[in-house]
Enzyme design. Structure first.
Site, mmCIF file in Angstrom:
data_model
loop_
_atom_site.group_PDB
_atom_site.id
_atom_site.type_symbol
_atom_site.label_atom_id
_atom_site.label_comp_id
_atom_site.label_asym_id
_atom_site.label_seq_id
_atom_site.Cartn_x
_atom_site.Cartn_y
_atom_site.Cartn_z
ATOM 1 N N PHE A 91 0.821 -1.209 0.000
ATOM 2 C CA PHE A 91 0.000 0.000 0.000
ATOM 3 C C PHE A 91 0.862 1.269 0.000
ATOM 4 O O PHE A 91 1.885 1.345 0.688
ATOM 5 C CB PHE A 91 -0.901 -0.020 1.234
ATOM 6 C CG PHE A 91 -1.881 1.117 1.331
ATOM 7 C CD1 PHE A 91 -2.973 1.190 0.478
ATOM 8 C CD2 PHE A 91 -1.717 2.110 2.281
ATOM 9 C CE1 PHE A 91 -3.890 2.222 0.575
ATOM 10 C CE2 PHE A 91 -2.621 3.152 2.388
ATOM 11 C CZ PHE A 91 -3.713 3.211 1.524
ATOM 12 N N ASN A 191 -3.419 2.221 10.388
ATOM 13 C CA ASN A 191 -4.189 2.695 9.233
ATOM 14 C C ASN A 191 -4.671 1.431 8.513
ATOM 15 O O ASN A 191 -4.038 0.951 7.574
ATOM 16 C CB ASN A 191 -3.328 3.546 8.307
ATOM 17 C CG ASN A 191 -4.078 3.942 7.037
ATOM 18 O OD1 ASN A 191 -5.311 3.913 6.992
ATOM 19 N ND2 ASN A 191 -3.333 4.289 5.999
ATOM 20 N N PRO A 192 -5.789 0.859 8.975
ATOM 21 C CA PRO A 192 -6.240 -0.425 8.435
ATOM 22 C C PRO A 192 -7.021 -0.254 7.144
ATOM 23 O O PRO A 192 -7.417 0.861 6.779
ATOM 24 C CB PRO A 192 -7.162 -0.934 9.549
ATOM 25 C CG PRO A 192 -7.778 0.322 10.084
ATOM 26 C CD PRO A 192 -6.696 1.374 10.011
#
Length: 291
Positions: A91, A191-192
């Site tokens: 990510f 920060n899922p």
């Protein structure tokens, strides 16, 4: 053609393919490919690219026009003054996550002076949160975990590049699985993934086609990962420890309510620079049940 002429053609091509900020993208890719700064692109504007350089730049531009994120092409991104390596399969950090780091640092001020601040970063990705906290808080010792081996390896590399490997430990783990019952932290940060499954097919092309889906989607409501983190956090926080979460703006109020109902105290919601509710902080109260 000289560098400025290449830039003009690249900008026009990217613009035709509806790339946002085409000139900026063209400049960043050219500077990255040549190993120079964007300013040097213009101070060396008469330079002529070799055939190999021209071919590499064309490849960069075509990949960007095809939707590949700029950070994957250049292999790096900036976050709170740090330059971090990025790679496909992991990510890409967003600027709004800097607010999470800011709030985590504020909450760390409550830890008694003179002792280590123990931080757990759940779902670390490339390590941007963990490494930013460690770089800005000398007394911090961070455990950064992720279920992706690619992310764990990348976070470890970034820690080494920044000289933080002694204060940031990295582990392969699905949420809290690698932790023992006695492992406690002053801060749990994350920060899922928080995008609902129903949003598939509606995200920007470069996000949905190129970033890892496990870092994006989290069940029908987008709350699955958040609820796993909030449920497990009390068992790994010291009394009075803080949970600091990034959430979607549509979830912020609900996350705050669920935390309050579960016995957390001091629940606060903070906005990002665009005025959207983005970060939720909650303090472990004595009534919060442990798993």
């Amino acid at each position: 053609m000289n560098l400025v002429e290449y830039l003009a053609r690249a900008t026009e091509y990217l613009d035709r393919h509806q790339v946002t900020s085409p000139r900026l993208n063209a400049e960043v890719m050219l500077a990255n490919m040549l190993g120079i700064s964007r300013v040097q692109v213009y101070t060396s504007f008469e330079r002529v690219l070799t055939p190999g350089e021209a071919g590499a730049y064309r490849d960069f531009v075509m990949r960007r026009a095809g939707g590949v994120p700029l950070q994957y092409i250049t292999g790096e991104t900036g976050f709170r003054g740090l330059v971090l390596e990025t790679r496909e399969g992991v990510f890409i950090p967003r600027p709004e996550t800097e607010i999470l780091v800011e709030k985590a640092l504020e909450k760390s001020a409550g830890v008694p002076g003179g002792r280590t601040v123990r931080v757990l970063d759940v779902g670390t990705g490339c390590g941007n949160i963990a490494l930013a906290i460690a770089s800005e808080l000398e007394e911090a010792r961070v455990l950064a975990v992720d279920c992706s081996r690619e992310a764990v390896e990348l976070c470890a590399r970034n820690a080494g590049r920044l000289g933080l490997e002694g204060r940031v430990r990295v582990a392969l783990s699905d949420f809290y699985d690698c932790l023992g019952e006695g492992d406690r932290f002053d801060l749990v940060v994350s920060n899922p993934p928080y995008i609902p499954e129903g949003m598939r097919g509606r995200l920007p092309r470069e996000v949905e086609e190129h970033e890892p889906e496990r870092a994006l989607f989290a069940g029908p409501e987008g709350m699955d990962a958040i609820r796993r983190i909030t449920a497990g956090a009390p068992g790994h926080l010291v009394p009075g420890g803080w949970l600091v979460l990034e959430v979607d703006e549509s979830h912020a109020g609900r996350v705050g309510e669920e935390l309050t109902e579960s016995g957390w105290t001091g629940v606060e919601v903070f906005e990002d620079l665009c005025g959207r509710p983005r970060v939720v902080c909650a303090k472990r109260g004595v009534d919060v049940a442990e798993d």
